[in-house]
Design an enzyme around this catalytic site. Structure first.
Site, short mmCIF file in Angstrom:
data_model
loop_
_atom_site.label_atom_id
_atom_site.label_comp_id
_atom_site.label_asym_id
_atom_site.label_seq_id
_atom_site.Cartn_x
_atom_site.Cartn_y
_atom_site.Cartn_z
N CYS A 407 57.47 1.11 70.19
CA CYS A 407 57.85 2.37 70.83
C CYS A 407 59.07 3.02 70.16
CB CYS A 407 58.11 2.14 72.31
SG CYS A 407 59.44 0.96 72.67
N HIS A 451 61.44 0.14 76.82
CA HIS A 451 60.67 1.23 76.21
C HIS A 451 61.63 2.28 75.67
CE1 HIS A 451 56.99 3.33 75.41
NE2 HIS A 451 57.30 4.38 76.17
N ASP A 467 56.47 11.30 75.56
CA ASP A 467 56.34 9.89 75.16
C ASP A 467 55.34 9.80 74.02
OD1 ASP A 467 56.23 7.20 74.87
OD2 ASP A 467 55.99 6.74 76.99
#
Length: 650
Positions: A407, A451, A467
């Protein structure tokens, strides 16, 4: 029969209990000690235990100080200091082994047991879990049994039973002190400087690989208990550090102004919850985007992060309310927007070229964001927990060469791309997701849920969450880390989806741990005040609390004294058999005179009944040997005496 051990028996009986006590005390510390140190302590214990087969030879007096100095030197070489949590525990471990090595007198056993108590207390400097409590309790039981062995000698089961009775007698005092003793905020003593080292969690900086390493930990980051239904997975973004500054390799946060209330107006549906945050030695309070005001003792940064006034060095619990649909940053200051556009000179030329193309084709910033998302989706980027190493131009290497990342790679590359396209953007780190424990309905968020995502600023919209990981791994948002990674990924053992039985066992244990945290570790000053007020005691007047404490302890002592007087003591089997012999002779007309010992009484009985003289003298001699001999009588010898007396008749 039981009697205090003599000097000859000290090496046989109390030392064995001392070895068990030392072993049980050292065992929980071994995972946190250097391998050589644990092996050395175990070797010392084993060598001394094996040496108990023969009469122990005292060490020369000059050896013990030399060994103690050597232990200090070893610790100094290993840790660079003799102070602090880790070095202090390690030094106590070595001193415990050395003390056991020189144990020759009861005083040495007392010192060893005190060292064991200190080391059992030291367990709680690292963790206060129920398992730690059970380990400390086991060590405490064996320490008490060791002290008891200096005064009595019983079989192992009987010794442990007596120890259990003693601990149960102390339990009411523990409960009274737990409830009534004043709860002082913070520790009672200054903890060493390294007491909070080794805390896992988010950092105030990020570079490629940082979060993927953290995601391999199954440790709990925090728990959230929602008043109603929790938000859907797509809204479970728990905000942590916001990273704006980028030097070409590393993202870092910048100093922002703080206030007592957040710099936005909460809007939309509200989600009320109570969060239990594990210690991480940082100031940020993990909160669901976007938190409203009202978190106790919290400050709100201009980047919408909730902050504690002090580093979170112990588990804390606080209520919060989130408004995920709030619009934030509509009037973001120009300085913050300039910082969100800054890029270091040079570097990532292919990403900059792509950004220039997006800017040229799409005049509107919102269209550039959408076009960048489409490009990422079509680039067939792979989401992996084991990304390859990237060079200096990390965004170029990820987007055009390796095409594999976690991520932080997605978020970092996307923000660089947006800044190159003229759209203010920044990286936000925190946690995404969480799973409900079926046993207490608490949402558990682990370090593996760490994350990173992006935020872009658009005129008229403010800061909008984007995201980029979801473009390549949408299941990461809806199903968590395990659902997004390939089957052969190196997931933490406790989050692997194929081990259902292990997950169920984990959930049950964490349910117990959560109850322990809330009702034992979480019994703070506020909860004590609430409980005492319900009992009619006012915590403002500590004289009243002190009087209640003294009265309660006095009542418990009186109850124990009454119980001790009412409880018959178990009679020695040897003495019980002899009393039966006396009753038989008394019924035959020859009671024992008060001043007669066994030999004199037997002589008088033999003169009364010459035909039984040999048996009477044999019984008396056997009783005297078992009763007054130096060696502890064996159970079979006591049974032989009892059988002979039962068969004897006149």
């Amino acid at each position: 029969m039981s009697r205090p051990p003599t000097d000859a028996t000290l090496a046989r009986y109390p030392l064995r209990w001392a070895a068990a006590c030392a072993g049980a005390t050292l065992l929980p510390h071994l995972p946190r000690l250097p391998m050589w140190l644990g092996a050395l302590a175990a070797l010392i214990l084993a060598w001394r235990v094996l040496g108990q087969r023969t009469t122990p030879t005292p060490l020369p007096r000059f050896i013990t100080p030399l060994l103690a100095i050597a232990a200090g030197v070893l610790i100094l070489v290993q840790y660079g200091t003799l102070f602090g949590k880790q070095a202090g525990i390690a030094l106590l471990v070595l001193l415990l082994g050395l003390k056991y090595l020189e144990c020759q007198r009861p005083r040495d056993i007392h010192v060893l047991v005190l060292l064991c108590f200190f080391l059992q207390l030291g367990l709680f400097l690292d963790t206060q879990s129920p398992l730690t409590g059970l380990g400390a309790l086991a060590g405490c039981v064996l320490a008490t049994a060791t002290l008891l062995s200096l005064h009595t000698r019983h079989p192992v089961r009987a010794q442990l039973r007596t120890t259990g009775v003693l601990i149960l007698q102390a339990l009411p005092f523990m409960v009274v002190l737990f409830i009534l003793f004043p709860r002082i905020p913070g520790p009672l003593w200054g903890l060493p400087a390294d007491a909070f080292s080794g805390r896992t969690g988010l950092s105030d900086s990020m570079q490629p690989g940082a979060i993927s390493e953290l995601s391999q930990s199954g440790e709990i980051a925090f728990r959230a208990e929602f008043a109603d239904a929790p938000p859907p997975p797509a809204q479970r973004y728990w905000r942590g550090p916001v990273l704006t500054d980028f030097d070409g390799m590393r993202w870092t946060g910048r100093h922002t102004a703080t206030a007592d209330q957040p710099a936005y107006t909460p809007d939309g549906r509200a989600y009320a919850y109570t969060l239990t945050l594990e210690a991480h030695n940082r100031r940020w309070l993990l909160a669901l985007d976007y938190p409203a005001g009202g978190i106790p003792d919290a400050r709100y940064a201009s980047d919408y992060t909730a902050l504690s006034r002090e580093p979170v060095r112990q588990r804390i619990r606080y209520p919060a309310t989130a408004y995920p649909d709030s619009r934030v940053g509509l009037d973001a200051p120009a300085e913050a927007l300039r910082a969100a556009l800054a890029l270091p000179p040079g570097g990532n030329p292919r990403t900059r070229a792509l950004a220039a193309t997006l800017r040229e084709r799409h005049p509107q910033p919102a269209a550039r964001v959408a076009a960048a998302i489409d490009w990422l989706r079509n680039a067939e980027l792979a989401y992996t927990l084991r990304p390859p190493r990237l060079g200096i131009d990390s965004a170029d290497a990820f987007l055009f060469d390796t095409r594999q990342g976690f991520c932080e790679h997605f978020a970092s590359a996307f923000v660089i791309l947006m800044r190159g396209a003229g759209v203010p953007a920044r990286v936000v780190t925190g946690y995404q997701g969480g799973e409900l424990n079926p046993f207490d309905s608490a949402m558990v968020v682990r370090q593996s849920d760490a994350h990173a995502w992006a935020e872009v600023w658009l005129a008229g919209e403010g800061w909008r969450r984007v995201d980029p990981t979801a473009t390549s791994a949408p299941r990461r948002i809806d199903g968590g880390l395990a659902a997004a990674l390939p089957d052969d990924a190196a997931l933490p053992l406790l989050v692997r989806p194929d081990l259902t039985w292990l997950r169920t066992l984990r959930d049950r244990w964490e349910f117990v741990g959560n109850a322990w945290n809330q009702w034992v570790l979480g019994f703070d000053q506020n909860r004590q005040r609430t409980l005492l007020n319900r009992l009619g005691l006012h915590t403002e007047d500590w004289r009243q609390i002190g009087a209640a404490l003294l009265v309660t302890i006095g009542t418990l002592l009186a109850a124990l004294a009454w119980w001790a007087r009412r409880t018959p003591r178990p009679e020695d089997p040897v003495h019980r058999a002899w009393r039966r012999f006396e009753r038989k002779l008394a019924r035959a007309g020859l009671p024992r005179l008060p001043w007669e010992g066994p030999a004199d009484y037997a002589s008088r009985a033999a003169m009364q009944w010459p035909q039984h003289a040999a048996t009477i003298h044999q019984i008396a001699r056997r009783y005297a040997k078992l009763r007054y001999g130096a060696a502890e009588p064996a159970a079979r010898d006591a049974k032989t005496l009892d059988t002979q007396i039962r068969r004897f008749s006149i």
